[in-house]
Motif scaffolding. Structure first.
Motif, PDB file in Angstrom:
ATOM      1  N   GLU A 228       0.813  -1.222   0.000  1.00 51.64           N
ATOM      2  CA  GLU A 228       0.000   0.000   0.000  1.00 51.64           C
ATOM      3  C   GLU A 228       0.841   1.264   0.000  1.00 51.64           C
ATOM      4  O   GLU A 228       0.312   2.367  -0.134  1.00 51.64           O
ATOM      5  N   ASP A 229       2.151   1.135   0.165  1.00 47.20           N
ATOM      6  CA  ASP A 229       3.027   2.305   0.237  1.00 47.20           C
ATOM      7  C   ASP A 229       3.756   2.586  -1.069  1.00 47.20           C
ATOM      8  O   ASP A 229       4.634   3.447  -1.124  1.00 47.20           O
ATOM      9  N   GLY A 230       3.406   1.822  -2.115  1.00 49.41           N
ATOM     10  CA  GLY A 230       3.990   2.108  -3.420  1.00 49.41           C
ATOM     11  C   GLY A 230       5.278   1.386  -3.731  1.00 49.41           C
ATOM     12  O   GLY A 230       5.896   1.645  -4.763  1.00 49.41           O
ATOM     13  N   GLU A 231       5.721   0.480  -2.844  1.00 46.91           N
ATOM     14  CA  GLU A 231       6.945  -0.265  -3.152  1.00 46.91           C
ATOM     15  C   GLU A 231       6.724  -1.124  -4.392  1.00 46.91           C
ATOM     16  O   GLU A 231       5.702  -1.788  -4.528  1.00 46.91           O
ATOM     17  N   ARG A 232       7.685  -1.102  -5.293  1.00 41.38           N
ATOM     18  CA  ARG A 232       7.521  -1.795  -6.566  1.00 41.38           C
ATOM     19  C   ARG A 232       7.604  -3.306  -6.390  1.00 41.38           C
ATOM     20  O   ARG A 232       8.540  -3.829  -5.791  1.00 41.38           O
ATOM     21  N   ASP A 233       6.593  -3.982  -6.922  1.00 40.36           N
ATOM     22  CA  ASP A 233       6.559  -5.436  -6.951  1.00 40.36           C
ATOM     23  C   ASP A 233       6.365  -5.832  -8.404  1.00 40.36           C
ATOM     24  O   ASP A 233       5.393  -5.414  -9.052  1.00 40.36           O
ATOM     25  N   SER A 234       7.278  -6.634  -8.943  1.00 41.71           N
ATOM     26  CA  SER A 234       7.213  -6.984 -10.354  1.00 41.71           C
ATOM     27  C   SER A 234       5.892  -7.648 -10.729  1.00 41.71           C
ATOM     28  O   SER A 234       5.465  -7.604 -11.883  1.00 41.71           O
ATOM     29  N   LEU A 235       5.214  -8.253  -9.764  1.00 44.05           N
ATOM     30  CA  LEU A 235       3.928  -8.877 -10.010  1.00 44.05           C
ATOM     31  C   LEU A 235       2.907  -7.882 -10.565  1.00 44.05           C
ATOM     32  O   LEU A 235       2.002  -8.249 -11.315  1.00 44.05           O
ATOM     33  N   ASP A 236       3.061  -6.618 -10.194  1.00 40.31           N
ATOM     34  CA  ASP A 236       2.111  -5.581 -10.603  1.00 40.31           C
ATOM     35  C   ASP A 236       2.460  -4.929 -11.932  1.00 40.31           C
ATOM     36  O   ASP A 236       1.728  -4.035 -12.375  1.00 40.31           O
ATOM     37  N   TYR A 237       3.538  -5.357 -12.580  1.00 42.02           N
ATOM     38  CA  TYR A 237       3.992  -4.656 -13.782  1.00 42.02           C
ATOM     39  C   TYR A 237       4.184  -5.568 -14.986  1.00 42.02           C
ATOM     40  O   TYR A 237       4.770  -5.169 -15.977  1.00 42.02           O
ATOM     41  N   ASN A 238       3.698  -6.799 -14.894  1.00 45.61           N
ATOM     42  CA  ASN A 238       3.814  -7.707 -16.037  1.00 45.61           C
ATOM     43  C   ASN A 238       2.608  -8.637 -16.045  1.00 45.61           C
ATOM     44  O   ASN A 238       1.899  -8.750 -15.032  1.00 45.61           O
ATOM     45  N   PRO A 239       2.341  -9.304 -17.156  1.00 47.14           N
ATOM     46  CA  PRO A 239       1.126 -10.108 -17.262  1.00 47.14           C
ATOM     47  C   PRO A 239       1.239 -11.533 -16.737  1.00 47.14           C
ATOM     48  O   PRO A 239       0.327 -12.318 -16.927  1.00 47.14           O
ATOM     49  N   GLU A 240       2.334 -11.857 -16.066  1.00 48.69           N
ATOM     50  CA  GLU A 240       2.539 -13.232 -15.625  1.00 48.69           C
ATOM     51  C   GLU A 240       2.845 -13.295 -14.137  1.00 48.69           C
ATOM     52  O   GLU A 240       3.563 -12.450 -13.607  1.00 48.69           O
ATOM     53  N   PHE A 241       2.329 -14.317 -13.482  1.00 51.62           N
ATOM     54  CA  PHE A 241       2.674 -14.537 -12.077  1.00 51.62           C
ATOM     55  C   PHE A 241       4.044 -15.203 -11.946  1.00 51.62           C
ATOM     56  O   PHE A 241       4.807 -14.895 -11.046  1.00 51.62           O
ATOM     57  N   SER A 242       4.318 -16.156 -12.810  1.00 52.70           N
ATOM     58  CA  SER A 242       5.594 -16.873 -12.728  1.00 52.70           C
ATOM     59  C   SER A 242       6.181 -16.974 -14.126  1.00 52.70           C
ATOM     60  O   SER A 242       5.459 -17.164 -15.101  1.00 52.70           O
ATOM     61  N   ARG A 243       7.460 -16.841 -14.222  1.00 49.88           N
ATOM     62  CA  ARG A 243       8.122 -16.865 -15.520  1.00 49.88           C
ATOM     63  C   ARG A 243       9.616 -17.078 -15.288  1.00 49.88           C
ATOM     64  O   ARG A 243      10.126 -16.822 -14.199  1.00 49.88           O
ATOM     65  N   ARG A 244      10.293 -17.495 -16.310  1.00 49.36           N
ATOM     66  CA  ARG A 244      11.737 -17.601 -16.182  1.00 49.36           C
ATOM     67  C   ARG A 244      12.340 -16.209 -16.258  1.00 49.36           C
ATOM     68  O   ARG A 244      11.684 -15.249 -16.693  1.00 49.36           O
ATOM     69  N   ALA A 245      13.571 -16.084 -15.856  1.00 49.45           N
ATOM     70  CA  ALA A 245      14.222 -14.768 -15.763  1.00 49.45           C
ATOM     71  C   ALA A 245      14.712 -14.315 -17.130  1.00 49.45           C
ATOM     72  O   ALA A 245      15.898 -14.361 -17.446  1.00 49.45           O
ATOM     73  N   ARG A 246      13.779 -13.881 -17.987  1.00 44.02           N
ATOM     74  CA  ARG A 246      14.140 -13.470 -19.338  1.00 44.02           C
ATOM     75  C   ARG A 246      15.087 -12.270 -19.342  1.00 44.02           C
ATOM     76  O   ARG A 246      15.841 -12.059 -20.281  1.00 44.02           O
ATOM     77  N   GLY A 247      15.007 -11.464 -18.297  1.00 42.39           N
ATOM     78  CA  GLY A 247      15.843 -10.266 -18.255  1.00 42.39           C
ATOM     79  C   GLY A 247      17.335 -10.556 -18.167  1.00 42.39           C
ATOM     80  O   GLY A 247      18.157  -9.710 -18.535  1.00 42.39           O
ATOM     81  N   ILE A 248      17.697 -11.738 -17.695  1.00 41.81           N
ATOM     82  CA  ILE A 248      19.118 -12.047 -17.500  1.00 41.81           C
ATOM     83  C   ILE A 248      19.871 -12.117 -18.831  1.00 41.81           C
ATOM     84  O   ILE A 248      20.906 -11.454 -18.993  1.00 41.81           O
ATOM     85  N   PRO A 249      19.417 -12.900 -19.830  1.00 42.52           N
ATOM     86  CA  PRO A 249      20.154 -12.908 -21.106  1.00 42.52           C
ATOM     87  C   PRO A 249      20.118 -11.558 -21.816  1.00 42.52           C
ATOM     88  O   PRO A 249      21.077 -11.199 -22.491  1.00 42.52           O
ATOM     89  N   VAL A 250      19.017 -10.819 -21.663  1.00 40.35           N
ATOM     90  CA  VAL A 250      18.947  -9.489 -22.276  1.00 40.35           C
ATOM     91  C   VAL A 250      19.981  -8.567 -21.642  1.00 40.35           C
ATOM     92  O   VAL A 250      20.743  -7.875 -22.333  1.00 40.35           O
ATOM     93  N   TYR A 251      20.026  -8.565 -20.296  1.00 45.28           N
ATOM     94  CA  TYR A 251      21.006  -7.739 -19.585  1.00 45.28           C
ATOM     95  C   TYR A 251      22.426  -8.155 -19.956  1.00 45.28           C
ATOM     96  O   TYR A 251      23.290  -7.294 -20.209  1.00 45.28           O
ATOM     97  N   ALA A 252      22.671  -9.462 -20.005  1.00 42.49           N
ATOM     98  CA  ALA A 252      24.021  -9.947 -20.305  1.00 42.49           C
ATOM     99  C   ALA A 252      24.460  -9.514 -21.697  1.00 42.49           C
ATOM    100  O   ALA A 252      25.613  -9.102 -21.902  1.00 42.49           O
ATOM    101  N   ALA A 253      23.539  -9.595 -22.677  1.00 45.70           N
ATOM    102  CA  ALA A 253      23.883  -9.196 -24.042  1.00 45.70           C
ATOM    103  C   ALA A 253      24.185  -7.706 -24.119  1.00 45.70           C
ATOM    104  O   ALA A 253      25.169  -7.285 -24.742  1.00 45.70           O
ATOM    105  N   ILE A 254      23.341  -6.894 -23.472  1.00 43.58           N
ATOM    106  CA  ILE A 254      23.558  -5.445 -23.498  1.00 43.58           C
ATOM    107  C   ILE A 254      24.849  -5.077 -22.774  1.00 43.58           C
ATOM    108  O   ILE A 254      25.629  -4.237 -23.243  1.00 43.58           O
TER     109      ILE A 254
END
Length: 249
Positions: A114-140
């Protein structure tokens, strides 16, 4: 905030979608002008930038995407230029409240901060998923801005090489090579589709078929970081050989 009810739609939210790199031709809409006109009327501007947004890293091609920073949301892919796993789509929204409202799911068993702390659950369409951001971050991280710019610039140069080589042999190219897309046609729809299928079966390269402005075309899309002059020349030679085998003589 742009996109609020009561905008250009006469009481309904209005979304204007601009293309940043057309899927067939690679063409760019005039994003700055689109944003200025749409925002003046209270509309939300979304950019479809599957591969075109990446042009901004290039000093030679960056102007194509002028004004993208003015849009309300972007969608792009990482699997094209960065060649990371195929399901690495990226969405950016400049309005956190709207983003969270669109994606957040409420349920008795879910706990929302309720205090606005960011939770990734509220910003994407999936409850559970693999960490797609890791290969993207690594490539960049590995490539850096200069490395990505080199890939984009090389992809553009190789697309231009495809156009030059094919047109020098009398093949019709339907579009201006803006970024990395080349549309080729071989006389008529039936012949074009036949050549596309034969090229795919031959195996030197793989080009998809498409329909553009009601016409069948071969869609050449250059985005692999390894594609070089030799790849282009061998691919063109294979296309011309197949084309020659279909010409009456």
């Amino acid at each position: 905030m742009s996109g609020a009810a009561g905008g250009a739609g006469g009481g309904w939210p209005t979304i204007v979608c601009a293309q940043v790199g057309n899927v067939n031709t690679g063409a760019f809409d005039p994003v700055r002008e689109v944003c200025e006109v749409a925002h003046a009327r209270g509309a939300w501007v979304h950019l479809d930038g599957a591969f075109g947004l990446w042009a901004r890293v290039s000093s030679a091609l960056g102007q194509l995407a002028d004004g993208v920073e003015l849009a309300d949301s972007w969608a792009t892919d990482a699997h094209k230029w960065l060649n990371v796993p195929y399901d690495s789509g990226l969405v950016f929204c400049r309005h956190p409240e709207a983003h969270r409202a669109a994606m957040s799911i409420r349920a008795a068993y879910l706990i929302q901060d309720e205090d606005g702390e960011r939770d990734s659950l509220d910003y994407n369409p999936e409850f559970s998923r693999r960490a797609r951001g890791i290969p993207v971050y690594a490539a960049i991280r590995a490539l850096g801005r200069e490395g990505i710019a080199d890939i984009v610039d090389r992809g553009h140069a190789m697309a231009q090489r495809f156009k030059d080589k094919l047109t020098s042999h009398g093949v019709e190219v339907l579009n201006d090579v803006v970024l990395n897309q080349v549309l080729v046609r071989f006389g008529n729809d039936a012949r074009t589709r036949d050549v596309v299928k034969a090229v795919q079966q031959e195996g030197t390269c793989w080009m998809s078929g498409t329909t553009w402005q009601g016409k069948a075309a071969m869609r050449i899309s250059v985005s692999n970081w390894t594609t070089d002059e030799d790849d282009v020349d061998r691919s063109v030679a294979a296309i011309l050989k197949i084309l020659e085998s279909r010409d009456p003589s």
